[in-house]
Design a protein around this motif. Sequence first.
Motif, PDB file in Angstrom:
ATOM      1  N   VAL A 312       0.860  -1.181   0.000  1.00  0.00           N
ATOM      2  CA  VAL A 312       0.000   0.000   0.000  1.00  0.00           C
ATOM      3  C   VAL A 312       0.899   1.234   0.000  1.00  0.00           C
ATOM      4  CG1 VAL A 312      -1.777   1.303   1.246  1.00  0.00           C
ATOM      5  CG2 VAL A 312      -1.822  -1.218   1.256  1.00  0.00           C
ATOM      6  N   LEU A 313       0.701   2.105  -0.958  1.00  0.00           N
ATOM      7  CA  LEU A 313       1.436   3.365  -1.028  1.00  0.00           C
ATOM      8  C   LEU A 313       0.469   4.525  -0.817  1.00  0.00           C
ATOM      9  CD1 LEU A 313       3.731   2.762  -4.139  1.00  0.00           C
ATOM     10  CD2 LEU A 313       4.360   2.561  -1.724  1.00  0.00           C
ATOM     11  N   VAL A 314       0.957   5.573  -0.175  1.00  0.00           N
ATOM     12  CA  VAL A 314       0.160   6.779   0.032  1.00  0.00           C
ATOM     13  C   VAL A 314       0.526   7.794  -1.039  1.00  0.00           C
ATOM     14  CG1 VAL A 314      -0.354   8.693   1.588  1.00  0.00           C
ATOM     15  CG2 VAL A 314       0.009   6.390   2.515  1.00  0.00           C
ATOM     16  N   SER A 315      -0.482   8.266  -1.766  1.00  0.00           N
ATOM     17  CA  SER A 315      -0.243   9.320  -2.751  1.00  0.00           C
ATOM     18  C   SER A 315      -0.464  10.668  -2.080  1.00  0.00           C
ATOM     19  CB  SER A 315      -1.173   9.183  -3.957  1.00  0.00           C
ATOM     20  OG  SER A 315      -0.918  10.237  -4.867  1.00  0.00           O
ATOM     21  N   TYR A 316       0.613  11.247  -1.583  1.00  0.00           N
ATOM     22  CA  TYR A 316       0.517  12.567  -0.962  1.00  0.00           C
ATOM     23  C   TYR A 316       0.034  13.590  -1.982  1.00  0.00           C
ATOM     24  CZ  TYR A 316       3.605  10.083   2.260  1.00  0.00           C
ATOM     25  OH  TYR A 316       4.148   9.145   3.100  1.00  0.00           O
ATOM     26  N   ALA A 317       0.488  13.450  -3.224  1.00  0.00           N
ATOM     27  CA  ALA A 317       0.097  14.400  -4.271  1.00  0.00           C
ATOM     28  C   ALA A 317      -1.387  14.321  -4.566  1.00  0.00           C
ATOM     29  CB  ALA A 317       0.902  14.132  -5.538  1.00  0.00           C
ATOM     30  N   ALA A 318      -1.943  13.107  -4.679  1.00  0.00           N
ATOM     31  CA  ALA A 318      -3.365  12.960  -4.981  1.00  0.00           C
ATOM     32  C   ALA A 318      -4.223  13.346  -3.790  1.00  0.00           C
ATOM     33  CB  ALA A 318      -3.661  11.523  -5.396  1.00  0.00           C
ATOM     34  N   ALA A 319      -3.821  12.940  -2.584  1.00  0.00           N
ATOM     35  CA  ALA A 319      -4.598  13.268  -1.386  1.00  0.00           C
ATOM     36  C   ALA A 319      -4.648  14.769  -1.154  1.00  0.00           C
ATOM     37  CB  ALA A 319      -4.010  12.559  -0.169  1.00  0.00           C
TER      38      ALA A 319
END
Length: 441
Positions: A312-319
């Motif tokens: 699982v990766l967190v998309s800081y840019a999308a969030a």
Amino acid sequence: MTMRYLPDAGRLYGPDFARDPQAVYAALRHRHGAVAPVEIAPGIEAHLVIGYQAAVDVLTNAGGVWSKNGTDWQARLPGTPEAAAMVGMLGYRTNALYSDGVEHARYRKVITDCFSMIQPHKLRQTVIEVCDALIARFAAKGEADLAADFARAIPLRIFNRLLGRPDSDSDALIKALSDMMEADGEVGARGHDAFYRYIGELIQAKTASPGDDLTSWFLHHPAGLSTEEVLHHLVLVIAASYEPTASLISNALSRMVSDDRYYSSLANGALSTYDALLEALRAEPAMANYGPYFVRQPVHFHGTWIQPAELVLVSYAAANTEPTAVPEELRSDGGAYLGFGAGPHRCPASDPAMLIAMTAIERLTSHLCDLELTVPREELLWRPGPFHRSLAHLPVRFTPIRPDQPGESPWAVQPPSSSTPSEPTSPVRSAGYVTSAPWSS
């Protein structure tokens, strides 16, 4: 490694993604909601968290189900070059990034204790010296690539000093990391070997003769890190200082030199360097998709089932850029962002990173006050890759300045010559970052 959840997955690699990642995030959001299936390289799959609240839930370990230990995921990777490249960024190591609970608290305290010993005014002076030396290389030319000639050179030159190495070693560190992060195959392997050789030699030197520098503080912290743990934390510190800080500088600069609001008068509401940095952290965070996480048991999370050993990766840019129904001018969150993460794994060195970036940009713009892009911002090239949002080039032009020009210039104050190595074991002591570690008194 084929997973069961990947029909209609988005690709986080290739020129199309590098050119317009927000279009990819928007399409994923439309099809899948807050959590979307993606490929981060051919055949390497992951869940990408693109909703703001979902990202916060992961980062703060809501429900206590999230872990940073991905050894089971790593064990299932195929034996392909693409998988080997991903292990370089996501493979398990004994450091704070990949640990949980008590172990993570122990590691994090070492990092926060050691970074707290760096005096901000001394760090700022180091940034000024490094930046002036870099600016002096191109100031008389009237043009520069601020990504390659400026932003990407700054973090490693600074951390080379903080770690206790002479200035003469910084070029070798820059070359090793650039090869490791940018290239595949033989060049990448050579960069990896050179980087780890640099760290190994550094630890040997500081074990034999400690100084007032980050390496010595890590080695002699009361937590008693093993040599292997020190090595992996120094790798983490250097890697985490390089890409995020360099791209934060260039991403913010690209906004400033293409937006007249940063050059208008204060009476007209000019935006500041700090504004540009905050906007870069929100809209174009340097580590756009990272923060690897795993679940301890099967979890139904924001509409998606996630199984153990699935990445699982967190998309800081999308969030950060998730559309809301509230107009920007009426929002009460002040444009909240996750550029430095959140929760127990939030970046422990965000303050030094911001100080370095702000000082570097202000130093550059004080010497070269009429910077302008040589191409429209929308035509700038971005480096491909699933994890970062980083400019390949930032070409600018400006009025040249000469060494014999009156007034303050980047030639006025120079750091020690890189051709004259400092004392090999304790160059930072003379720079006066601290007098001694608090646990040594």
